[in-house]
Design a protein around this motif. Sequence first.
Motif, PDB file in Angstrom:
ATOM      1  N   ILE B   7     -20.405  62.031 -96.043  1.00 11.28           N
ATOM      2  CA  ILE B   7     -20.307  61.865 -97.483  1.00 11.28           C
ATOM      3  C   ILE B   7     -18.837  61.700 -97.837  1.00 11.28           C
ATOM      4  CG2 ILE B   7     -20.705  62.992 -99.710  1.00 11.28           C
ATOM      5  CD1 ILE B   7     -23.000  64.580 -98.170  1.00 11.28           C
ATOM      6  N   ALA B  13     -21.577  64.906-107.140  1.00  6.84           N
ATOM      7  CA  ALA B  13     -22.527  64.016-106.465  1.00  6.84           C
ATOM      8  C   ALA B  13     -22.500  64.250-104.956  1.00  6.84           C
ATOM      9  CB  ALA B  13     -22.210  62.557-106.785  1.00  6.84           C
ATOM     10  N   GLY B  14     -21.315  64.229-104.383  1.00  4.38           N
ATOM     11  CA  GLY B  14     -21.175  64.397-102.934  1.00  4.38           C
ATOM     12  C   GLY B  14     -21.655  65.763-102.464  1.00  4.38           C
ATOM     13  N   SER B  16     -23.706  67.850-103.998  1.00  5.87           N
ATOM     14  CA  SER B  16     -25.141  67.956-104.210  1.00  5.87           C
ATOM     15  C   SER B  16     -25.907  67.275-103.071  1.00  5.87           C
ATOM     16  CB  SER B  16     -25.470  67.330-105.568  1.00  5.87           C
ATOM     17  OG  SER B  16     -26.839  67.274-105.769  1.00  5.87           O
ATOM     18  N   ALA B  17     -25.462  66.092-102.667  1.00  9.49           N
ATOM     19  CA  ALA B  17     -26.103  65.393-101.548  1.00  9.49           C
ATOM     20  C   ALA B  17     -26.038  66.253-100.287  1.00  9.49           C
ATOM     21  CB  ALA B  17     -25.414  64.051-101.308  1.00  9.49           C
ATOM     22  N   ILE B 104     -22.808  58.232 -97.484  1.00  6.38           N
ATOM     23  CA  ILE B 104     -23.038  58.377 -98.924  1.00  6.38           C
ATOM     24  C   ILE B 104     -21.686  58.263 -99.618  1.00  6.38           C
ATOM     25  CG2 ILE B 104     -23.808  59.922-100.775  1.00  6.38           C
ATOM     26  CD1 ILE B 104     -25.823  61.123 -98.803  1.00  6.38           C
ATOM     27  N   ALA B 106     -19.532  58.769-102.677  1.00  4.90           N
ATOM     28  CA  ALA B 106     -19.529  59.556-103.919  1.00  4.90           C
ATOM     29  C   ALA B 106     -18.081  59.749-104.350  1.00  4.90           C
ATOM     30  CB  ALA B 106     -20.216  60.902-103.677  1.00  4.90           C
ATOM     31  N   CYS B 256     -23.585  57.373-105.178  1.00  3.97           N
ATOM     32  CA  CYS B 256     -24.047  58.249-106.244  1.00  3.97           C
ATOM     33  C   CYS B 256     -22.880  58.778-107.068  1.00  3.97           C
ATOM     34  CB  CYS B 256     -24.855  59.412-105.664  1.00  3.97           C
ATOM     35  SG  CYS B 256     -24.050  60.282-104.296  1.00  3.97           S
ATOM     36  N   GLY B 257     -23.192  59.211-108.271  1.00  2.41           N
ATOM     37  CA  GLY B 257     -22.161  59.769-109.155  1.00  2.41           C
ATOM     38  C   GLY B 257     -21.458  58.700-109.972  1.00  2.41           C
ATOM     39  N   ALA B 269     -24.524  63.034-111.927  1.00  5.95           N
ATOM     40  CA  ALA B 269     -23.963  63.003-110.570  1.00  5.95           C
ATOM     41  C   ALA B 269     -24.785  63.900-109.638  1.00  5.95           C
ATOM     42  CB  ALA B 269     -22.505  63.458-110.596  1.00  5.95           C
ATOM     43  N   GLY B 273     -26.802  62.571-106.515  1.00  6.57           N
ATOM     44  CA  GLY B 273     -26.420  63.123-105.211  1.00  6.57           C
ATOM     45  C   GLY B 273     -27.641  63.649-104.473  1.00  6.57           C
TER      46      GLY B 273
END
Lengths: 102, 290
Positions: B7, B13-14, B16-17, B104, B106, B256-257, B269, B273
């Motif tokens: 990530i 966002a990051g 959360s992912a 990912i 972010a 994401c985000g 976000a 995420g």
Amino acid sequence: MSTVKLTSENFNKEVIQSEVPALVDFYADWCGPCKMMAPIMEEISEALGEKATVGKLNIDQNQDLAMEYGVMSIPTILVFKDGKVVKTFVGVTDKNDILNEF
Amino acid sequence: MMYDVIIIGAGPAGISASLYTQRANQKTLILYHETSNLEKAVKIDNYYGFSQGISGEELYDTGIKQAENLGVEVKKEEVIKVGMTENGFQISTTKQDYQSKTVIIALGNKKKQVEIKGIKELEGKGVSYCAICDGFFYRGKKVAVLGNGNYALAETNELLAIADQITILTNGEKAPEFRANNVEINTKPIQEIKGENRVREVRFQDDTSLEMDGIFVAQGVAGGTELAKKLGILTKQNTIVVNEKMETNIPGIYACGDCTGGLLQVCKAVYEGATAGLQAIQYVRSKSKN
């Protein structure tokens, strides 16, 4: 319809003298983003059918044409109508943005 | 070592992912570098669950701690390049290269750079955002790299063997430490990039100018859209194009985000995420079945 492989030999016939608009994707095999554009061009070709000629031009093998049209960034997609460039897309471009030109 | 998920970015966002991927036993690494916009928010009163509000900085720091406590590796390293490999992706930072099955992005909303007159107009006509894609057109020519950070130096390195003469334009910022035979550094503030159908010269504020065939823009750190463009990910108005599953047009890469545009809010976000994380898990699992 599948995409047409364009070269200096067939460019005049397929693009400049084409009775329908033509879409030309300037690309190179070593260019990462160009690989992502390839499937999008195939989809566009399917969607347009007989309404347009969709072609791919390898800039390594056809540097003269890339220079003639001032292509300095790839992928670049040019839209030709009546033999003239009417629209330029630089970089990987959304299918619908291109289809909107037709 | 091959990670399941890397990530880029450690904002809401990051992080959360990562909470989802790590809990699903996916080997997860977070790389981050620049401060998040969240950190700069003095107080957040509109996010769920904080009766007295919370400072952006505290929320940001707590998020990183939360991920670390779960076992996520979090490293402060600047990402300068993302490339595709046979089995997935390679992420290069200024320190080392990492391999991953999924990525990912972010990276938030990149800090706006000062706009230089002529840049927008000459995009694709000598102004480029990708040395590895467009360097080809400048064999034996004079090019400039605009920027002064590690990202600008990485772009300069890509051009070293191709261009005849490279000038690093810092546009008034301090000169980076970089030495090579065909590289010059110019720190003068820029007035505009001139040229009709293609880049012709850089004009400085002191009314001097330099003839130039091409300009590679690499200001600040590499933002989400810049990394995306080099990979061939669809972008629109400086945001990364994703579908409702946060998938980009490249299988295995999610975004994401704030970097996907829309509402620039923590809640959005976090949602994106989580979605990106869950999709990455599915992707890794489907690949390992094959």
